[in-house]
Design a protein around this motif. Structure first.
Motif, mmCIF file in Angstrom:
data_model
loop_
_atom_site.group_PDB
_atom_site.id
_atom_site.type_symbol
_atom_site.label_atom_id
_atom_site.label_comp_id
_atom_site.label_asym_id
_atom_site.label_seq_id
_atom_site.Cartn_x
_atom_site.Cartn_y
_atom_site.Cartn_z
ATOM 1 N N MET C 1 28.547 41.434 32.728
ATOM 2 C CA MET C 1 28.407 40.522 33.882
ATOM 3 C C MET C 1 27.193 40.948 34.679
ATOM 4 S SD MET C 1 29.530 38.477 36.482
ATOM 5 C CE MET C 1 29.913 39.504 37.889
ATOM 6 N N TYR C 2 26.395 40.015 35.033
ATOM 7 C CA TYR C 2 25.179 40.377 35.771
ATOM 8 C C TYR C 2 25.520 40.816 37.181
ATOM 9 C CZ TYR C 2 22.735 38.224 31.944
ATOM 10 O OH TYR C 2 22.261 37.918 30.698
ATOM 11 N N GLY C 3 24.940 41.898 37.578
ATOM 12 C CA GLY C 3 25.187 42.362 38.930
ATOM 13 C C GLY C 3 26.471 43.142 39.092
ATOM 14 N N SER C 4 27.157 43.468 37.993
ATOM 15 C CA SER C 4 28.457 44.129 38.150
ATOM 16 C C SER C 4 28.284 45.541 38.676
ATOM 17 C CB SER C 4 29.192 44.167 36.818
ATOM 18 O OG SER C 4 28.419 44.899 35.884
ATOM 19 N N GLY C 5 27.214 46.208 38.267
ATOM 20 C CA GLY C 5 27.003 47.568 38.762
ATOM 21 C C GLY C 5 26.837 47.582 40.268
ATOM 22 N N MET C 6 26.045 46.638 40.755
ATOM 23 C CA MET C 6 25.817 46.594 42.195
ATOM 24 C C MET C 6 27.094 46.228 42.922
ATOM 25 S SD MET C 6 22.663 44.742 44.042
ATOM 26 C CE MET C 6 21.400 45.434 43.056
ATOM 27 N N MET C 7 27.883 45.302 42.343
ATOM 28 C CA MET C 7 29.125 44.942 43.012
ATOM 29 C C MET C 7 30.070 46.121 43.081
ATOM 30 S SD MET C 7 28.886 42.019 44.147
ATOM 31 C CE MET C 7 27.164 41.624 44.144
ATOM 32 N N LYS C 8 30.063 46.927 42.008
ATOM 33 C CA LYS C 8 30.931 48.110 42.052
ATOM 34 C C LYS C 8 30.477 49.058 43.146
ATOM 35 C CE LYS C 8 31.872 48.562 37.298
ATOM 36 N NZ LYS C 8 31.539 49.372 36.171
ATOM 37 N N GLY C 9 29.171 49.184 43.266
ATOM 38 C CA GLY C 9 28.669 50.055 44.329
ATOM 39 C C GLY C 9 29.080 49.564 45.699
ATOM 40 N N PHE C 10 28.936 48.240 45.899
ATOM 41 C CA PHE C 10 29.361 47.693 47.179
ATOM 42 C C PHE C 10 30.847 47.889 47.401
ATOM 43 C CE2 PHE C 10 25.691 46.156 49.019
ATOM 44 C CZ PHE C 10 24.904 45.448 48.121
ATOM 45 N N GLY C 11 31.616 47.786 46.303
ATOM 46 C CA GLY C 11 33.047 47.972 46.461
ATOM 47 C C GLY C 11 33.401 49.388 46.890
ATOM 48 N N VAL C 12 32.694 50.356 46.314
ATOM 49 C CA VAL C 12 32.958 51.749 46.697
ATOM 50 C C VAL C 12 32.694 51.941 48.180
ATOM 51 C CG1 VAL C 12 32.069 54.076 46.455
ATOM 52 C CG2 VAL C 12 32.536 52.744 44.447
ATOM 53 N N THR C 13 31.553 51.396 48.629
ATOM 54 C CA THR C 13 31.232 51.622 50.033
ATOM 55 C C THR C 13 32.218 50.934 50.948
ATOM 56 O OG1 THR C 13 29.112 50.950 49.131
ATOM 57 C CG2 THR C 13 29.101 52.051 51.213
ATOM 58 N N ILE C 14 32.601 49.708 50.594
ATOM 59 C CA ILE C 14 33.478 48.995 51.517
ATOM 60 C C ILE C 14 34.868 49.607 51.519
ATOM 61 C CG2 ILE C 14 34.402 47.177 50.044
ATOM 62 C CD1 ILE C 14 32.931 46.606 53.452
ATOM 63 N N ARG C 15 35.250 50.244 50.388
ATOM 64 C CA ARG C 15 36.534 50.932 50.402
ATOM 65 C C ARG C 15 36.482 52.136 51.321
ATOM 66 N NH1 ARG C 15 37.563 53.133 45.381
ATOM 67 N NH2 ARG C 15 36.153 51.661 44.423
ATOM 68 N N ASN C 16 35.342 52.802 51.314
ATOM 69 C CA ASN C 16 35.190 53.955 52.200
ATOM 70 C C ASN C 16 35.266 53.563 53.657
ATOM 71 O OD1 ASN C 16 35.056 56.293 50.883
ATOM 72 N ND2 ASN C 16 32.884 56.256 50.510
#
Lengths: 393, 173, 193
Positions: C1-16
């Motif tokens: 999926m395009y952009g999945s790496g970046m979305m995962k990164g955003f998810g990590v930060t927003i979980r924090n």
């Protein structure tokens, strides 16, 4: 001359009061008093919000990084910005001996002036703007151009070659990203049918974020680069060239640069919310509150991006500007130009159709750019490595 | 419409005129090259102010955007990247002759300006001309793409050639 | 999926963003050290100390100064000394714990403090009065008997008996020094099995 502000009720009240005092002959004096009052209000509110924004950014970045931000100085650390300002005022104001004194002192002013100047055209709510210029978007482009000049002045006047390098890199980055930015503004002007920001606001039957997502994304990236903000903050990151063009600045001059940078984020948020987020039907009674909410949403997204994405190298930044954002902005302009000719009335269903087409174009463009990227080894190879490879093989 | 409506505008005009002329004179007098470049930019920006006084705000904004935003950077980069520019505006042997020429030219200009009979725009501006003052970009855009489209396209091709030339200059071999 | 790496990164930060931060708000909260922490504020039990100065001899920096004088305490099995001076110079101390390892009578123990900064260097020297008066929270460093009891120096105070080892052959005549459990095994003439 005072016609521009006729619709502004606060201006009208102060003007009438002042006219009552000085009479009609000195109408220009009344005009000056009224305009000065409004400008003071707006500018002070803007600068105060800029300092408050530094607090908010530090707290939120702290929470993103599993730590608490500053929370000692006032209740919840709210007075931290004031403590910073007092500290900067107490610092010694060092001007290097070989530096060009006048230009050195003028550079921070030239940095802060454009962001304050740009406030003149932004609508803060219904009938709440300083000037409804019919060339508002062009005015914004002009003021953002002055900021790059200020960076150059700062770098040169420091008479420090590393500051000069930093300034050159910063200016190269700033002028490279002006092009996709201007293209996106052009697309929005096409969509709205006018360059006036108030007309852009009122013509958004649905927010332009949904109509032209590609434009919004390009605008976000381009304005992040214009603001020297992560992930494009190579010019001011501490591990790079000390502080870049700010190296020789200490005390309140540095404070002015700092304030200009953070206030610019709020200004970018205001522009983004005017161009892409405006025009909800709940506009009217609480329009100022809605405006603030939108600005804060942009600021939050900017902070989120800053905490997540690592910094790009300067050559990567250039590559992104010229090989990714510029072609995409041209595609965006072309698509919107064709759509505006096909559906000139820009009523709500037509905007929705345009939006659907544009979302499709965004998806196709993203896939195409990513594929081309992967094929060409995109951002990975640094120019020095490439030079070595050319020599060897 | 009057050139200046009231005393305040007149004051502004004289201020801007003084800044323009003063900075322009300083450009050719100042020793430091970078300061000369900045003074040039200051002069051009006050010209933008004069445009605003003349109700030509589109021109004023374009002046600031192009000159302060682009040409200023170009001039400053040119000053930065040129070697061996220790001092600008050094005294040179042809200075008196140059000053005389400039004074003669200035005298001729002033004389012709004072002599000419300037037509002011009438109070109610005729219809096609009034459109320019109401919505300058629209009128300009229409004219550029209808009457002056050839010039517009030639300018575009010229810019295109310039961009290709720049790319050719920096290509990696 | 395009952009999945970046979305995962955003998810990590927003979980924090929604987790509790890991910051310990000093000075209201302090980071809890382990019970074996070798800290400042040494615990010294004078009733167990015989003045042998093993700690001073073992100290690699030589910062312990002991001056003793003869006394009549416990005369029957080699008299203890009167401790006149027992200085530990905390300015030079590296908190290695060798003095604690050396003490044969379990008289000296590491403390648990880490906030003992003073404004003057001479205030950093611990004198014998301070050692006598201080409340005793011995760290369980090199003291398995304390570990076995699950002694928590942050919550409990110790006395002479708590820190006692099991019966050991060189203090047979001093039942007070022994832990409760071992005391009855000492025979009347002080010999052990």
């Amino acid at each position: 001359m005072g016609d521009l502000l006729r619709e502004n009720t606060l201006y009208g009240n102060i003007y009438d009061w002042a006219i009552g005092i000085v009479g009609e002959d000195l109408a220009w004096l009344a005009y000056t008093v009224a305009v000065m009052a409004i400008i003071l209000l707006v500018v002070n509110a803007f600068l105060a919000m800029g300092t408050l924004y530094t607090w908010a950014e530090r707290r939120i970045i702290g929470r993103f990084q599993s730590r608490v931000g500053p929370n000692r100085v006032g209740p919840f650390g709210l007075l931290q910005a004031i403590a910073d300002a007092v500290k900067l005022l107490f610092k010694e104001d060092i001007v290097p001996r070989a530096a060009d004194r006048i230009v050195f002192n003028l550079a921070p002013i030239a940095m802060l002036a454009p962001s304050v100047m740009a406030l003149a055209v932004i609508p803060f709510g219904q009938t709440s703007y300083l000037a409804n210029l019919n060339i508002g978007l062009l005015y914004l482009i002009a003021t953002s151009g002055i900021a790059s000049l200020a960076v150059m002045m700062a770098g040169y006047a420091s008479s420090n070659r590393y500051a000069m390098f930093g300034a050159m890199r910063a200016v190269a980055m700033l002028i490279s990203y002006e092009i996709p930015l201007v293209m996106v503004l052009l697309a929005v002007a096409l969509l709205a049918g006018s360059m006036s920001l108030v007309d852009v606001m009122t013509s958004q039957a649905i927010p332009f974020l949904l109509v032209t997502p590609l434009g919004a994304i390009i605008f976000f990236l381009a304005i992040s680069a214009e603001l020297n903000r992560s992930p494009f903050d190579i010019t001011e990151a501490e591990s790079e060239l000390i502080a870049g063009y700010l190296t020789e600045y200490s005390g309140m001059k540095f404070g002015v640069f700092y304030l200009a940078e953070f206030a610019n984020v709020l200004l970018a948020g205001a522009i983004f919310s005017t161009l892409f987020l405006g025009g909800w039907p709940w506009w009217t009674p609480l329009s100022h509150v809605w405006f603030l909410v939108k600005v804060m949403a942009f600021a939050f997204i900017a902070i989120w991006v800053r905490s997540t994405i690592p910094r790009f190298r300067i050559d990567q930044i250039m590559v992104i500007a010229w090989k990714v954002l510029f072609p995409l902005s041209l595609v965006n302009v072309a698509a919107i130009a064709i759509e505006v000719v096909a559906w000139p009335e820009r009523t709500l269903p037509q905007l929705v159709i345009m939006g659907i087409i544009n979302w499709g174009i965004t998806a196709v463009a993203t896939v195409a750019v990513t594929r081309a990227w992967r094929a060409s080894n995109g951002l990975r190879v640094s120019p020095s490595a490439r030079a070595v490879r050319l020599e060897v093989g | 419409m009057q050139p200046v409506d009231n005393a305040f505008q007149e004051f502004l005009f004289w201020l801007l005129a003084a800044v323009t002329v003063g900075c322009a004179v300083l450009v050719v007098v100042v020793r430091d090259m970078f300061r000369a470049a900045l003074l040039l930019i200051a002069s051009l920006m006050s010209v933008a102010g004069i445009f605003v006084l003349l109700n030509a705000e589109f021109l004023a904004v374009v002046q600031v955007a192009i000159y302060a935003g682009a040409i200023a950077i170009l001039v400053v980069f040119a000053v930065m990247l040129t070697r061996d520019v220790p001092e600008a505006n050094r005294s040179s042997p042809i200075a008196p002759a140059a000053f005389t020429m400039a004074a003669v030219l200035l005298g001729a200009l002033i004389y012709s300006i004072m002599q000419a009979e300037w037509d002011l725009l009438p109070e109610d501006v005729p219809a096609p001309l009034a459109a320019v003052f109401v919505d300058t970009p629209a009128r300009l855009g229409t004219m550029l793409l209808n009457e002056y489209v050839l010039a517009f396209e030639i300018a575009g091709v010229l810019l295109f050639a310039a961009v290709i030339g720049a790319l050719a200059l920096v290509r990696e071999r | 999926m395009y952009g999945s790496g970046m979305m995962k990164g955003f998810g990590v930060t927003i979980r924090n963003l929604f987790r509790k931060p890991v910051t310990v708000q000093y000075p209201e909260e302090k980071v809890r050290q382990s019970s074996r922490f070798r800290g400042q504020e040494f615990s010294w039990f004078e009733d167990r100390c015989t003045g042998c100065a093993s700690c001073a001899k073992y100290c690699p920096l030589g910062i312990i100064r002991i001056v003793t004088s003869p006394s009549d305490r416990h005369k029957q099995d080699g008299a203890d000394f009167n401790i006149d001076v027992f200085d530990i110079d905390q300015a030079r101390c590296m908190y290695c714990g060798l003095c604690v390892e050396a003490c044969p009578y379990d008289a000296l123990h590491m403390g648990t403090n880490f906030e003992g900064a003073q404004l003057r260097r001479q205030d950093l020297v611990i004198t014998v009065d301070v050692l006598r008066k201080r409340a005793k929270h011995p760290s369980t460093w090199y003291r398995p008997q304390l570990e076995r009891q699950d002694f928590d120096p942050y919550k409990q105070e110790a006395d002479m008996q708590t820190v006692a080892r099991e019966p050991y052959y060189w203090h047979p005549k001093r039942p007070a020094m022994l832990p409760e459990s071992a005391r009855k095994e000492a025979t009347a003439d002080g010999e052990y099995k």
